[in-house]
Design an enzyme around this catalytic site. Structure first.
Site, PDB file in Angstrom:
ATOM      1  N   GLU A   1       0.844  -1.196   0.000  1.00 52.58           N
ATOM      2  CA  GLU A   1       0.000   0.000   0.000  1.00 52.58           C
ATOM      3  C   GLU A   1       0.880   1.248   0.000  1.00 52.58           C
ATOM      4  O   GLU A   1       1.900   1.279   0.692  1.00 52.58           O
ATOM      5  CB  GLU A   1      -0.866  -0.042   1.265  1.00 52.58           C
ATOM      6  CG  GLU A   1      -1.941   1.009   1.338  1.00 52.58           C
ATOM      7  CD  GLU A   1      -2.846   0.823   2.571  1.00 52.58           C
ATOM      8  OE1 GLU A   1      -3.218  -0.318   2.913  1.00 52.58           O
ATOM      9  OE2 GLU A   1      -3.152   1.849   3.211  1.00 52.58           O
TER      10      GLU A   1
ATOM     11  N   ASP B   1       0.333   5.291   0.629  1.00 52.53           N
ATOM     12  CA  ASP B   1      -0.720   6.187   1.136  1.00 52.53           C
ATOM     13  C   ASP B   1      -0.357   7.656   1.170  1.00 52.53           C
ATOM     14  O   ASP B   1       0.728   8.005   1.632  1.00 52.53           O
ATOM     15  CB  ASP B   1      -0.994   5.888   2.627  1.00 52.53           C
ATOM     16  CG  ASP B   1      -1.583   4.545   2.874  1.00 52.53           C
ATOM     17  OD1 ASP B   1      -2.342   4.070   2.037  1.00 52.53           O
ATOM     18  OD2 ASP B   1      -1.275   3.985   3.948  1.00 52.53           O
TER      19      ASP B   1
ATOM     20  N   GLU C   1      -2.318  10.549   3.294  1.00 52.31           N
ATOM     21  CA  GLU C   1      -3.445  10.819   4.198  1.00 52.31           C
ATOM     22  C   GLU C   1      -3.362  12.281   4.625  1.00 52.31           C
ATOM     23  O   GLU C   1      -2.327  12.721   5.124  1.00 52.31           O
ATOM     24  CB  GLU C   1      -3.383   9.902   5.425  1.00 52.31           C
ATOM     25  CG  GLU C   1      -3.648   8.446   5.058  1.00 52.31           C
ATOM     26  CD  GLU C   1      -3.641   7.526   6.274  1.00 52.31           C
ATOM     27  OE1 GLU C   1      -4.589   6.756   6.438  1.00 52.31           O
ATOM     28  OE2 GLU C   1      -2.666   7.586   7.057  1.00 52.31           O
TER      29      GLU C   1
ATOM     30  N   GLN D   1       0.313  12.880   5.787  1.00 53.71           N
ATOM     31  CA  GLN D   1       1.037  11.688   6.223  1.00 53.71           C
ATOM     32  C   GLN D   1       1.171  10.754   5.023  1.00 53.71           C
ATOM     33  O   GLN D   1       0.196  10.485   4.337  1.00 53.71           O
ATOM     34  CB  GLN D   1       0.267  11.007   7.348  1.00 53.71           C
ATOM     35  CG  GLN D   1       0.834   9.649   7.742  1.00 53.71           C
ATOM     36  CD  GLN D   1       0.283   9.155   9.071  1.00 53.71           C
ATOM     37  OE1 GLN D   1       0.550   9.728  10.115  1.00 53.71           O
ATOM     38  NE2 GLN D   1      -0.499   8.100   9.027  1.00 53.71           N
TER      39      GLN D   1
ATOM     40  N   GLU E   1       5.555   5.726   8.573  1.00 56.19           N
ATOM     41  CA  GLU E   1       4.942   7.032   8.400  1.00 56.19           C
ATOM     42  C   GLU E   1       5.966   8.157   8.278  1.00 56.19           C
ATOM     43  O   GLU E   1       6.979   8.156   8.963  1.00 56.19           O
ATOM     44  CB  GLU E   1       4.032   7.365   9.603  1.00 56.19           C
ATOM     45  CG  GLU E   1       2.825   6.476   9.749  1.00 56.19           C
ATOM     46  CD  GLU E   1       3.087   5.213  10.563  1.00 56.19           C
ATOM     47  OE1 GLU E   1       4.264   4.967  10.934  1.00 56.19           O
ATOM     48  OE2 GLU E   1       2.104   4.486  10.835  1.00 56.19           O
TER      49      GLU E   1
ATOM     50  N   TRP F   1      -7.386   9.993  16.451  1.00 53.50           N
ATOM     51  CA  TRP F   1      -5.930  10.181  16.286  1.00 53.50           C
ATOM     52  C   TRP F   1      -5.494  11.314  15.373  1.00 53.50           C
ATOM     53  O   TRP F   1      -4.378  11.824  15.487  1.00 53.50           O
ATOM     54  CB  TRP F   1      -5.280   8.884  15.764  1.00 53.50           C
ATOM     55  CG  TRP F   1      -5.740   8.468  14.383  1.00 53.50           C
ATOM     56  CD1 TRP F   1      -6.848   7.719  14.097  1.00 53.50           C
ATOM     57  CD2 TRP F   1      -5.134   8.792  13.117  1.00 53.50           C
ATOM     58  NE1 TRP F   1      -6.964   7.553  12.725  1.00 53.50           N
ATOM     59  CE2 TRP F   1      -5.923   8.191  12.105  1.00 53.50           C
ATOM     60  CE3 TRP F   1      -4.002   9.524  12.732  1.00 53.50           C
ATOM     61  CZ2 TRP F   1      -5.627   8.315  10.739  1.00 53.50           C
ATOM     62  CZ3 TRP F   1      -3.705   9.636  11.371  1.00 53.50           C
ATOM     63  CH2 TRP F   1      -4.511   9.033  10.403  1.00 53.50           C
TER      64      TRP F   1
END
Ligand SMILES: *[C@@H]1O[C@H](CO)[C@@H](O)[C@H](O)[C@H]1NC(C)=O
Ligand SMILES: *[C@@H]1O[C@H](CO)[C@@H](O)[C@H](O)[C@H]1NC(C)=O
Length: 290
Positions: free
Chosen positions: A96, A98, A100, A113, A125, A190
């Site tokens: 994956e 990402d 975000e 992120q 991250e 979060w």
């Protein structure tokens, strides 16, 4: 004439590359909360309210290529919300890539992120803030995936590169077909200021806007075996793909300078330097020289 056209079409279908479409419904479909979508010409809006978020996914899966979308993030109070744009394969050992976008209270900056999962394991991250207000205008976010690297860019400025270090024995995500996804959801446990700021539902609906969808990659054929797809999607013989060009295997000098600038001026978190979380430096970090 008809015959010629159909053989051209067959040739294109055989190569299986989708080049530069910008229409949402050619490439994507809503995957949940269809009533949280609205369309205004080329513009797509997706909303989060106290009933639901929403998400869309690509109709096909791809092996290598570049996915591009222009997004205008939630305006005003977006605290507690996350808007994501990512590529992912299926299964327990999935890969994956990402983006975000973590919302914030009015006037406070969004954080971006990025994360990379390899064979089901993430924990990679990085976080940075942007050099513009992403809620005022559309900006271009892209993920470019070759057999040599995964490159995350914002307005064509590289913000992260994940290099293939298989020669050092480090697995690289290169053999699972990936879908392309986006979603908006409530993550107020979060997302904003470590979860301290909750979503203020009196400010709902929270709306993310999209346009300029492009996927320039090798479309995976479900009817073909994994080995056949690997072959189809790699250069060889009369197949020449941009993602196999030597210039795509590493950053240009200009891109390296841009990435150094982003890291020096906008990065706020890098798992590679989080010694509290990872007392032993993650193995790929030792080999990333950025
Ligand atoms: C959702 O928000 C609306 C408007 O603020 C409110 O009237 C409604 O009761 C809320 N519904 C739920 C399930 O919380
Ligand atoms: C939100 O704003 C605060 C204060 O400026 C900042 O510390 C934080 O990093 C911002 N972003 C998020 C997602 O919390």
């Amino acid at each position: 004439m008809l015959k010629d056209l159909s053989s051209i079409f067959l040739a294109l279908a055989f190569v299986g590359c989708v080049v530069g479409s910008s229409r949402f419904d050619e490439l994507f479909q809503p995957s949940w909360a269809l009533d949280h979508f609205s369309y205004e010409g080329e513009l797509l809006k997706m909303k989060l309210d106290n009933h639901s978020g929403a998400g869309f996914s690509s109709k096909s899966k791809y092996l290598y290529g570049k996915v591009i979308v222009q997004i205008k993030l939630v305006e005003g109070d977006s605290a507690g919300t996350v808007t994501a744009f990512y590529m992912s394969s299926d299964g327990a050992y999935h890969n994956e890539f990402d983006f975000e976008f973590l919302g914030n209270t009015s006037g406070e900056p969004y954080l971006v992120q990025t994360n990379v999962y390899v064979n089901g394991v993430g924990n990679r991250e990085q976080r940075f803030n942007l050099w513009f207000d992403p809620t005022k205008d559309f900006h271009t976010y892209s993920i470019s995936w070759t057999q040599r690297q995964v490159l995350f860019s914002v307005d064509e400025t590289p913000v992260r590169v994940h290099s293939n270090l298989e020669h050092k024995g480090i697995p690289f995500p290169k053999d699972q077909p990936m879908g392309v996804y986006s979603s908006i959801w409530n993550a107020d446990d979060w997302a904003t200021q470590g979860g301290r700021v909750k979503t203020d539902w009196s400010h709902a609906p929270f709306i993310a806007s999209y346009k300029g969808f492009e996927i320039n990659g090798c479309q995976y054929l479900d009817g073909a075996s994994a080995a056949e797809n690997m072959k189809r999607c790699s250069s060889g013989g009369d197949r020449q793909y941009w993602w196999d060009e030597p210039t795509m295997s590493e950053l240009s000098l200009h891109q390296s300078h841009q990435l150094i600038w982003v890291r020096a001026n906008h990065m706020v978190y890098d798992y590679c330097s989080d010694t509290a979380r990872f007392p032993a430096t993650p193995v790929e970090c030792e080999h990333h020289h950025h």
